[in-house]
Write a protein that holds these residues in place. Structure first.
Motif, PDB file in Angstrom:
ATOM      1  N   GLU A  72       0.831  -1.201   0.000  1.00 44.80           N
ATOM      2  CA  GLU A  72       0.000   0.000   0.000  1.00 44.80           C
ATOM      3  C   GLU A  72       0.868   1.254   0.000  1.00 44.80           C
ATOM      4  OE1 GLU A  72      -3.578   2.268   0.146  1.00 44.80           O
ATOM      5  OE2 GLU A  72      -3.135   0.193  -0.385  1.00 44.80           O
ATOM      6  N   ARG A  73       1.932   1.217   0.782  1.00 47.98           N
ATOM      7  CA  ARG A  73       2.842   2.361   0.844  1.00 47.98           C
ATOM      8  C   ARG A  73       3.512   2.595  -0.510  1.00 47.98           C
ATOM      9  NH1 ARG A  73       8.173   2.645   2.457  1.00 47.98           N
ATOM     10  NH2 ARG A  73       8.119   0.425   2.972  1.00 47.98           N
ATOM     11  N   ILE A  74       3.899   1.500  -1.179  1.00 46.03           N
ATOM     12  CA  ILE A  74       4.522   1.610  -2.506  1.00 46.03           C
ATOM     13  C   ILE A  74       3.535   2.182  -3.524  1.00 46.03           C
ATOM     14  CG2 ILE A  74       5.459   0.280  -4.442  1.00 46.03           C
ATOM     15  CD1 ILE A  74       6.670  -1.625  -2.321  1.00 46.03           C
ATOM     16  N   LEU A  75       2.298   1.674  -3.482  1.00 41.98           N
ATOM     17  CA  LEU A  75       1.283   2.139  -4.424  1.00 41.98           C
ATOM     18  C   LEU A  75       0.954   3.611  -4.197  1.00 41.98           C
ATOM     19  CD1 LEU A  75      -1.194  -0.897  -4.519  1.00 41.98           C
ATOM     20  CD2 LEU A  75       0.337  -0.125  -6.334  1.00 41.98           C
ATOM     21  N   LYS A  76       0.899   4.024  -2.922  1.00 35.01           N
ATOM     22  CA  LYS A  76       0.631   5.432  -2.625  1.00 35.01           C
ATOM     23  C   LYS A  76       1.758   6.320  -3.150  1.00 35.01           C
ATOM     24  CE  LYS A  76      -2.353   4.926   1.446  1.00 35.01           C
ATOM     25  NZ  LYS A  76      -2.475   5.160   2.902  1.00 35.01           N
ATOM     26  N   ASN A 101      -2.269   2.811 -21.486  1.00 34.25           N
ATOM     27  CA  ASN A 101      -1.853   1.686 -22.329  1.00 34.25           C
ATOM     28  C   ASN A 101      -1.322   0.514 -21.512  1.00 34.25           C
ATOM     29  OD1 ASN A 101      -2.543   3.148 -24.614  1.00 34.25           O
ATOM     30  ND2 ASN A 101      -0.478   3.937 -24.930  1.00 34.25           N
ATOM     31  N   SER A 102      -0.745   0.814 -20.343  1.00 30.33           N
ATOM     32  CA  SER A 102      -0.203  -0.243 -19.486  1.00 30.33           C
ATOM     33  C   SER A 102      -1.244  -0.781 -18.511  1.00 30.33           C
ATOM     34  CB  SER A 102       1.006   0.289 -18.709  1.00 30.33           C
ATOM     35  OG  SER A 102       0.614   1.332 -17.819  1.00 30.33           O
ATOM     36  N   GLY A 103      -2.433  -0.198 -18.517  1.00 26.34           N
ATOM     37  CA  GLY A 103      -3.478  -0.633 -17.596  1.00 26.34           C
ATOM     38  C   GLY A 103      -3.223  -0.210 -16.166  1.00 26.34           C
ATOM     39  N   ARG A 104      -2.361   0.801 -15.966  1.00 25.87           N
ATOM     40  CA  ARG A 104      -1.997   1.222 -14.619  1.00 25.87           C
ATOM     41  C   ARG A 104      -2.721   2.488 -14.181  1.00 25.87           C
ATOM     42  NH1 ARG A 104       2.592   2.616 -13.114  1.00 25.87           N
ATOM     43  NH2 ARG A 104       2.676   1.470 -11.154  1.00 25.87           N
ATOM     44  N   LEU A 105      -3.760   2.857 -14.914  1.00 23.59           N
ATOM     45  CA  LEU A 105      -4.537   4.027 -14.492  1.00 23.59           C
ATOM     46  C   LEU A 105      -5.180   3.792 -13.132  1.00 23.59           C
ATOM     47  CD1 LEU A 105      -5.462   6.859 -15.386  1.00 23.59           C
ATOM     48  CD2 LEU A 105      -7.481   5.791 -16.403  1.00 23.59           C
ATOM     49  N   GLN A 106      -5.331   2.512 -12.763  1.00 30.45           N
ATOM     50  CA  GLN A 106      -5.971   2.166 -11.494  1.00 30.45           C
ATOM     51  C   GLN A 106      -5.150   2.586 -10.277  1.00 30.45           C
ATOM     52  OE1 GLN A 106      -9.101   1.019 -11.132  1.00 30.45           O
ATOM     53  NE2 GLN A 106      -9.253   1.238 -13.347  1.00 30.45           N
ATOM     54  N   ILE A 107      -3.874   2.953 -10.468  1.00 31.94           N
ATOM     55  CA  ILE A 107      -3.121   3.430  -9.308  1.00 31.94           C
ATOM     56  C   ILE A 107      -3.667   4.778  -8.834  1.00 31.94           C
ATOM     57  CG2 ILE A 107      -1.032   2.224 -10.021  1.00 31.94           C
ATOM     58  CD1 ILE A 107       0.163   4.923 -10.783  1.00 31.94           C
ATOM     59  N   ILE A 108      -4.431   5.441  -9.704  1.00 32.24           N
ATOM     60  CA  ILE A 108      -5.135   6.651  -9.288  1.00 32.24           C
ATOM     61  C   ILE A 108      -6.393   6.210  -8.562  1.00 32.24           C
ATOM     62  CG2 ILE A 108      -6.193   8.818 -10.031  1.00 32.24           C
ATOM     63  CD1 ILE A 108      -3.220   8.645 -10.650  1.00 32.24           C
ATOM     64  N   ARG A 109      -6.441   6.431  -7.263  1.00 28.78           N
ATOM     65  CA  ARG A 109      -7.534   5.882  -6.462  1.00 28.78           C
ATOM     66  C   ARG A 109      -8.848   6.631  -6.623  1.00 28.78           C
ATOM     67  NH1 ARG A 109      -4.679   5.757  -0.747  1.00 28.78           N
ATOM     68  NH2 ARG A 109      -3.774   7.649  -1.661  1.00 28.78           N
ATOM     69  N   SER A 110      -8.784   7.898  -7.004  1.00 30.10           N
ATOM     70  CA  SER A 110     -10.011   8.681  -7.165  1.00 30.10           C
ATOM     71  C   SER A 110     -10.752   8.265  -8.431  1.00 30.10           C
ATOM     72  CB  SER A 110      -9.677  10.176  -7.228  1.00 30.10           C
ATOM     73  OG  SER A 110     -10.806  10.922  -7.641  1.00 30.10           O
ATOM     74  N   ALA A 111     -11.937   7.702  -8.261  1.00 32.14           N
ATOM     75  CA  ALA A 111     -12.732   7.278  -9.422  1.00 32.14           C
ATOM     76  C   ALA A 111     -13.119   8.477 -10.281  1.00 32.14           C
ATOM     77  CB  ALA A 111     -13.980   6.533  -8.954  1.00 32.14           C
ATOM     78  N   LYS A 117      -6.406  18.005  -5.313  1.00 36.99           N
ATOM     79  CA  LYS A 117      -7.055  17.461  -4.122  1.00 36.99           C
ATOM     80  C   LYS A 117      -6.439  16.124  -3.702  1.00 36.99           C
ATOM     81  CE  LYS A 117     -11.580  19.644  -4.848  1.00 36.99           C
ATOM     82  NZ  LYS A 117     -13.008  19.424  -5.169  1.00 36.99           N
ATOM     83  N   GLU A 118      -5.864  15.381  -4.663  1.00 33.28           N
ATOM     84  CA  GLU A 118      -5.297  14.065  -4.362  1.00 33.28           C
ATOM     85  C   GLU A 118      -3.821  14.122  -3.980  1.00 33.28           C
ATOM     86  OE1 GLU A 118      -7.023  11.176  -4.173  1.00 33.28           O
ATOM     87  OE2 GLU A 118      -8.754  12.494  -4.430  1.00 33.28           O
ATOM     88  N   ILE A 119      -3.150  15.221  -4.346  1.00 34.07           N
ATOM     89  CA  ILE A 119      -1.730  15.332  -4.011  1.00 34.07           C
ATOM     90  C   ILE A 119      -1.569  15.617  -2.524  1.00 34.07           C
ATOM     91  CG2 ILE A 119       0.329  16.764  -4.297  1.00 34.07           C
ATOM     92  CD1 ILE A 119      -0.358  17.059  -7.229  1.00 34.07           C
ATOM     93  N   LYS A 120      -0.739  14.819  -1.880  1.00 29.97           N
ATOM     94  CA  LYS A 120      -0.508  14.952  -0.438  1.00 29.97           C
ATOM     95  C   LYS A 120       0.810  15.670  -0.193  1.00 29.97           C
ATOM     96  CE  LYS A 120      -4.138  12.382   0.003  1.00 29.97           C
ATOM     97  NZ  LYS A 120      -5.449  13.014   0.296  1.00 29.97           N
TER      98      LYS A 120
END
Length: 255
Positions: free
Chosen positions: A48-52, A131-141, A250-253
């Motif tokens: 979770e820490r890596i993904l964040k 293209n890599s299918g990694r858009l999901q790392i953005i948690r905000s739907a 809003k998502e940037i910490k």
């Protein structure tokens, strides 16, 4: 530690204390399960820490790209608005209407009416995510939805630009046949043209004569419509960029 538990187990079996051994075995199993759960929790926490961290890096890259896109599109909107204004001004001089006082003043307008803005955004990082299918790392739907909407919006802007340019080209050819680009470029302010310091044409020609052609008037009027469509798509694209940047911020910490 394992040897200690093994000794206890052997002593209980030797003393024939089966019930106590059973309780001990159950306790040992519970300890093993607890250890596994703790290990899984630690691993999940690390993941979770890596993904964040990856998400924050992605957000910063997206922010930079869309800040660039906002600035570029704002500049394109300014160009398109100026082109529309110049086309409308030309329509005030066509046919039997009073002509500009000087050819030079009209040549300034000639240079403006044929300008078609082109928008070249930075999309490489977003394209890589999608293209890599990694858009999901953005948690905000909500942000993912807006980002997914950007490519169709951008392509719509480019399509409107292409259609407008395809209609602008006949106007360029009309001026080539019936006017003097040399006279028009003499007053050009764009860096690519102005640096050559063009002289006047060697022919007896006044570009204000273009205003006497009905075909010229019709092409100018239609270009207003085409540029208005470009402007509409540009403004919608800019609104989407503003929404994307607002959600990114809003998502940037803060570190």
């Amino acid at each position: 530690m394992l040897r200690f538990f093994r000794n206890i187990r052997q002593r209980l079996l030797t003393d024939n204390k089966f019930s106590k051994y059973l309780l001990y075995a159950i306790g040992e199993i519970v300890l093993v399960v607890i250890g596994i759960l703790i290990a899984i929790s630690i691993d999940n926490w690390n993941q979770e820490r890596i993904l964040k961290r990856e998400e924050q890096v992605a957000l910063q890259n997206l922010k930079q790209d869309f800040q660039y896109n906002r600035e570029a599109l704002q500049m394109n909107i300014t160009i398109t608005q100026k082109t529309i204004e110049s086309n409308l001004q030309v329509l005030n001089y066509t046919g039997s209407k009073p002509k500009p006082d000087t050819e030079e003043a009209f040549n300034v307008l000639i240079n403006d009416v044929t300008v078609t803005s082109e928008f070249f955004p930075k999309n490489s990082f977003l394209d890589d995510l999608m293209n890599s299918g990694r858009l999901q790392i953005i948690r905000s739907a909500g942000l993912r939805e807006k980002l997914s909407s950007w490519k169709p919006a951008f392509e719509h802007i480019k399509e409107e630009e292409r259609q407008t340019k395809s209609y602008s080209d006949p106007l360029l050819n009309f001026i080539i046949k019936n006017g003097s680009w040399l006279n028009a470029d003499e007053v050009a302010t764009t860096q690519a043209i102005a640096k050559y310091n063009f002289p006047k044409s060697g022919f007896e020609v006044d570009n204000r004569n273009l205003l006497g052609y009905l075909e010229f008037e019709n092409m100018i009027e239609n270009l207003v419509i085409y540029h208005e469509r470009v402007l509409s798509s540009q403004k919608k694209g800019l609104q989407l960029i503003e929404e994307i940047l607002d959600l990114i911020n809003k998502e940037i910490k803060d570190e």
